[in-house]
Design a protein around this motif. Structure first.
Motif, PDB file in Angstrom:
ATOM      1  N   TRP A   1     -68.192  55.583  14.780  1.00 16.74           N
ATOM      2  CA  TRP A   1     -67.270  56.388  15.589  1.00 16.74           C
ATOM      3  C   TRP A   1     -67.110  57.785  14.988  1.00 16.74           C
ATOM      4  O   TRP A   1     -67.105  58.784  15.717  1.00 16.74           O
ATOM      5  N   GLY A   2     -67.014  57.843  13.657  1.00 13.94           N
ATOM      6  CA  GLY A   2     -66.926  59.141  13.004  1.00 13.94           C
ATOM      7  C   GLY A   2     -68.179  59.975  13.240  1.00 13.94           C
ATOM      8  O   GLY A   2     -68.107  61.194  13.456  1.00 13.94           O
ATOM      9  N   GLN A   3     -69.338  59.314  13.224  1.00  8.80           N
ATOM     10  CA  GLN A   3     -70.591  60.015  13.505  1.00  8.80           C
ATOM     11  C   GLN A   3     -70.599  60.558  14.925  1.00  8.80           C
ATOM     12  O   GLN A   3     -71.035  61.681  15.181  1.00  8.80           O
ATOM     13  N   LEU A   4     -70.113  59.743  15.865  1.00  5.31           N
ATOM     14  CA  LEU A   4     -70.063  60.180  17.266  1.00  5.31           C
ATOM     15  C   LEU A   4     -69.190  61.418  17.415  1.00  5.31           C
ATOM     16  O   LEU A   4     -69.562  62.373  18.105  1.00  5.31           O
ATOM     17  N   GLU A   5     -68.046  61.408  16.749  1.00  4.28           N
ATOM     18  CA  GLU A   5     -67.155  62.568  16.826  1.00  4.28           C
ATOM     19  C   GLU A   5     -67.842  63.815  16.284  1.00  4.28           C
ATOM     20  O   GLU A   5     -67.751  64.902  16.864  1.00  4.28           O
ATOM     21  N   ASP A   6     -68.555  63.651  15.150  1.00  7.83           N
ATOM     22  CA  ASP A   6     -69.273  64.789  14.569  1.00  7.83           C
ATOM     23  C   ASP A   6     -70.395  65.260  15.491  1.00  7.83           C
ATOM     24  O   ASP A   6     -70.618  66.461  15.666  1.00  7.83           O
ATOM     25  N   ASP A   7     -71.121  64.305  16.098  1.00 10.12           N
ATOM     26  CA  ASP A   7     -72.233  64.661  16.967  1.00 10.12           C
ATOM     27  C   ASP A   7     -71.761  65.415  18.211  1.00 10.12           C
ATOM     28  O   ASP A   7     -72.421  66.352  18.667  1.00 10.12           O
ATOM     29  N   LEU A   8     -70.616  65.016  18.743  1.00  6.21           N
ATOM     30  CA  LEU A   8     -70.072  65.712  19.913  1.00  6.21           C
ATOM     31  C   LEU A   8     -69.668  67.138  19.558  1.00  6.21           C
ATOM     32  O   LEU A   8     -69.811  68.055  20.371  1.00  6.21           O
ATOM     33  N   LEU A   9     -69.206  67.323  18.327  1.00  2.27           N
ATOM     34  CA  LEU A   9     -68.883  68.679  17.878  1.00  2.27           C
ATOM     35  C   LEU A   9     -70.129  69.550  17.814  1.00  2.27           C
ATOM     36  O   LEU A   9     -70.063  70.776  17.898  1.00  2.27           O
TER      37      LEU A   9
ATOM     38  N   ARG B   1     -90.404  63.951 -13.157  1.00  3.12           N
ATOM     39  CA  ARG B   1     -89.790  63.043 -12.192  1.00  3.12           C
ATOM     40  C   ARG B   1     -89.347  63.831 -10.971  1.00  3.12           C
ATOM     41  O   ARG B   1     -89.189  65.061 -11.028  1.00  3.12           O
ATOM     42  N   ASN B   2     -89.125  63.129  -9.878  1.00  2.00           N
ATOM     43  CA  ASN B   2     -88.667  63.755  -8.643  1.00  2.00           C
ATOM     44  C   ASN B   2     -87.305  63.224  -8.234  1.00  2.00           C
ATOM     45  O   ASN B   2     -86.905  62.121  -8.618  1.00  2.00           O
ATOM     46  N   PHE B   3     -86.609  64.011  -7.436  1.00  2.00           N
ATOM     47  CA  PHE B   3     -85.414  63.550  -6.748  1.00  2.00           C
ATOM     48  C   PHE B   3     -85.740  63.508  -5.262  1.00  2.00           C
ATOM     49  O   PHE B   3     -86.458  64.364  -4.736  1.00  2.00           O
ATOM     50  N   TYR B   4     -85.195  62.497  -4.590  1.00  2.00           N
ATOM     51  CA  TYR B   4     -85.557  62.235  -3.204  1.00  2.00           C
ATOM     52  C   TYR B   4     -84.356  62.344  -2.277  1.00  2.00           C
ATOM     53  O   TYR B   4     -83.270  61.872  -2.596  1.00  2.00           O
ATOM     54  N   PHE B   5     -84.609  62.963  -1.131  1.00  2.00           N
ATOM     55  CA  PHE B   5     -83.613  63.057  -0.062  1.00  2.00           C
ATOM     56  C   PHE B   5     -83.941  61.980   0.960  1.00  2.00           C
ATOM     57  O   PHE B   5     -85.084  61.873   1.425  1.00  2.00           O
ATOM     58  N   SER B   6     -82.960  61.162   1.316  1.00  2.00           N
ATOM     59  CA  SER B   6     -83.175  60.094   2.293  1.00  2.00           C
ATOM     60  C   SER B   6     -82.076  60.106   3.344  1.00  2.00           C
ATOM     61  O   SER B   6     -80.913  60.392   3.044  1.00  2.00           O
ATOM     62  N   THR B   7     -82.460  59.809   4.564  1.00  2.00           N
ATOM     63  CA  THR B   7     -81.496  59.582   5.635  1.00  2.00           C
ATOM     64  C   THR B   7     -82.071  58.502   6.542  1.00  2.00           C
ATOM     65  O   THR B   7     -83.266  58.190   6.479  1.00  2.00           O
ATOM     66  N   LEU B   8     -81.240  57.898   7.358  1.00  2.00           N
ATOM     67  CA  LEU B   8     -81.709  56.855   8.257  1.00  2.00           C
ATOM     68  C   LEU B   8     -82.526  57.468   9.396  1.00  2.00           C
ATOM     69  O   LEU B   8     -82.160  58.524   9.931  1.00  2.00           O
ATOM     70  N   SER B   9     -83.609  56.805   9.754  1.00  2.00           N
ATOM     71  CA  SER B   9     -84.475  57.300  10.833  1.00  2.00           C
ATOM     72  C   SER B   9     -83.686  57.495  12.121  1.00  2.00           C
ATOM     73  O   SER B   9     -83.901  58.458  12.864  1.00  2.00           O
ATOM     74  N   GLU B  10     -82.747  56.595  12.381  1.00  2.00           N
ATOM     75  CA  GLU B  10     -81.964  56.663  13.613  1.00  2.00           C
ATOM     76  C   GLU B  10     -80.977  57.822  13.622  1.00  2.00           C
ATOM     77  O   GLU B  10     -80.429  58.169  14.679  1.00  2.00           O
ATOM     78  N   SER B  11     -80.740  58.413  12.440  1.00  2.00           N
ATOM     79  CA  SER B  11     -79.716  59.459  12.330  1.00  2.00           C
ATOM     80  C   SER B  11     -80.291  60.853  12.114  1.00  2.00           C
ATOM     81  O   SER B  11     -79.534  61.828  12.073  1.00  2.00           O
ATOM     82  N   GLU B  12     -81.607  60.975  11.995  1.00  2.00           N
ATOM     83  CA  GLU B  12     -82.181  62.262  11.584  1.00  2.00           C
ATOM     84  C   GLU B  12     -81.912  63.396  12.566  1.00  2.00           C
ATOM     85  O   GLU B  12     -81.915  64.574  12.191  1.00  2.00           O
ATOM     86  N   ASN B  13     -81.665  63.057  13.841  1.00  2.00           N
ATOM     87  CA  ASN B  13     -81.429  64.107  14.831  1.00  2.00           C
ATOM     88  C   ASN B  13     -79.953  64.393  15.088  1.00  2.00           C
ATOM     89  O   ASN B  13     -79.628  65.179  15.979  1.00  2.00           O
ATOM     90  N   ARG B  14     -79.073  63.739  14.320  1.00  2.00           N
ATOM     91  CA  ARG B  14     -77.664  64.136  14.398  1.00  2.00           C
ATOM     92  C   ARG B  14     -77.554  65.593  13.955  1.00  2.00           C
ATOM     93  O   ARG B  14     -78.145  65.982  12.942  1.00  2.00           O
ATOM     94  N   PRO B  15     -76.837  66.441  14.677  1.00  2.00           N
ATOM     95  CA  PRO B  15     -76.832  67.874  14.386  1.00  2.00           C
ATOM     96  C   PRO B  15     -76.539  68.216  12.922  1.00  2.00           C
ATOM     97  O   PRO B  15     -77.248  69.038  12.319  1.00  2.00           O
ATOM     98  N   ILE B  16     -75.534  67.575  12.339  1.00  2.00           N
ATOM     99  CA  ILE B  16     -75.142  67.941  10.983  1.00  2.00           C
ATOM    100  C   ILE B  16     -76.204  67.519   9.969  1.00  2.00           C
ATOM    101  O   ILE B  16     -76.468  68.219   8.983  1.00  2.00           O
TER     102      ILE B  16
END
Length: 298
Positions: free
Chosen positions: A75-83, A268-283
């Motif tokens: 729900w919080g994600q939805l609110e952010d996405d609508l913004l 060594r490396n540091f890695y950035f990860s996000t969920l595939s389903e969330s990558e197109n959320r604006p923020i």
């Protein structure tokens, strides 16, 4: 379903107290109790054991808690996405990070990111790498930045920064700054370790293996939960350790420890990860693009 009931239930479980949950939610204890009771009646099952030892979830309560966290997070994600449909990017970005990037890299990145998007609120949660990735999969955070690479069909993972693992010793330590330091010489010294699940510890184990050694070849004096604590332990003479150069350099400059630079560092490396389903959320999309453009620095 009333979100206020879920919010009250989550808070009671996390605080292990009705009174503390009430304070956190700026409500009263009776009001919280009514919400929990109403939720139990609505679901037709008891969710909490209220005993002398405190408040604990029933088996059903554990399931409801996990689902409630996901519902509230979505729900919080939805609110952010609508913004995101507004002209200016707003909302909250929750970043999970392991100790090194969370301490030495991300604060500087966020300062630059918020210069571009001043209406974005950022939360940073520090945990070991494995915990961060688990929180990402459970939708507890939006993105993770860690030193541990984990393959998963659910996640998109990219290298975001590089570092090296270096040897630190007490300032007055006897190890010579020799150009031909024998790695086997190190085995007679106590080794200060990071905790299980730490990306730094995993990298240390790989570094030892490359050099024909393992943790079993060393006396482990202490296992500890942060790089700063490792530095303090080495400074106190509890042993030697391999840590991130990002963490080591400030300690060396402050004359707290000594870095043995003649021993080849381990990249060594540091890695950035996000969920595939969330990558197109604006923020998330904007933060990903920000990092990809190289607007961060080490």
């Amino acid at each position: 379903m009333n979100f206020k009931k879920l919010e009250a239930f989550i808070s009671v479980l996390e605080k292990r107290s009705f009174s503390e949950a009430a304070a956190a939610l700026k409500s009263s204890q009776p009001a919280i109790s009514i919400k929990i009771k109403s939720l139990e009646e609505e679901l037709g099952i008891e969710l909490l054991d209220r005993g002398r030892s405190g408040v604990h979830p029933t088996r059903a309560g554990i399931l409801v808690y996990q689902t409630a966290k996901e519902i509230m997070g979505r729900w919080g994600q939805l609110e952010d996405d609508l913004l995101g449909f507004q002209d200016t990017l707003t909302g909250t970005l929750t970043i999970g990070a392991s100790t090194i990037p969370g301490t030495y890299l991300i604060p500087g990145w966020i300062k630059k990111f918020r210069t571009l998007y001043p209406k974005v609120d950022v939360k940073i949660e520090i945990n070991d790498s494995r915990k961060v990735l688990n929180n990402l999969i459970d939708h507890q955070i939006d993105v993770g930045i860690v030193g541990l690479h984990q393959q998963s069909a659910k996640m998109i993972t990219k290298v975001v920064a590089s570092d090296s693992l270096v040897l630190i010793v007490p300032v007055e330590h006897e190890i010579p700054q020799s150009s031909h330091l024998d790695f086997n010489l190190l085995k007679k010294y106590d080794l200060v370790l990071r905790e299980e699940g730490s990306g730094t510890r995993k990298e240390m184990e790989e570094y030892l293996e490359i050099n024909g050694s393992s943790l079993a070849d060393f006396n482990s004096s202490i296992s500890i939960g942060s790089s700063e604590a490792v530095i303090s332990a080495v400074e106190a003479g509890l042993g030697i350790s391999f840590i991130s150069k990002l963490a080591a350099v400030p300690a060396v400059k402050a004359n707290r420890v000594k870095m043995i630079e003649t021993l080849k560092p381990y990249q060594r490396n540091f890695y950035f990860s996000t969920l595939s389903e969330s990558e197109n959320r604006p923020i998330i999309r904007e933060f990903t693009n920000f990092l990809a453009k190289g607007q961060m620095s080490i």
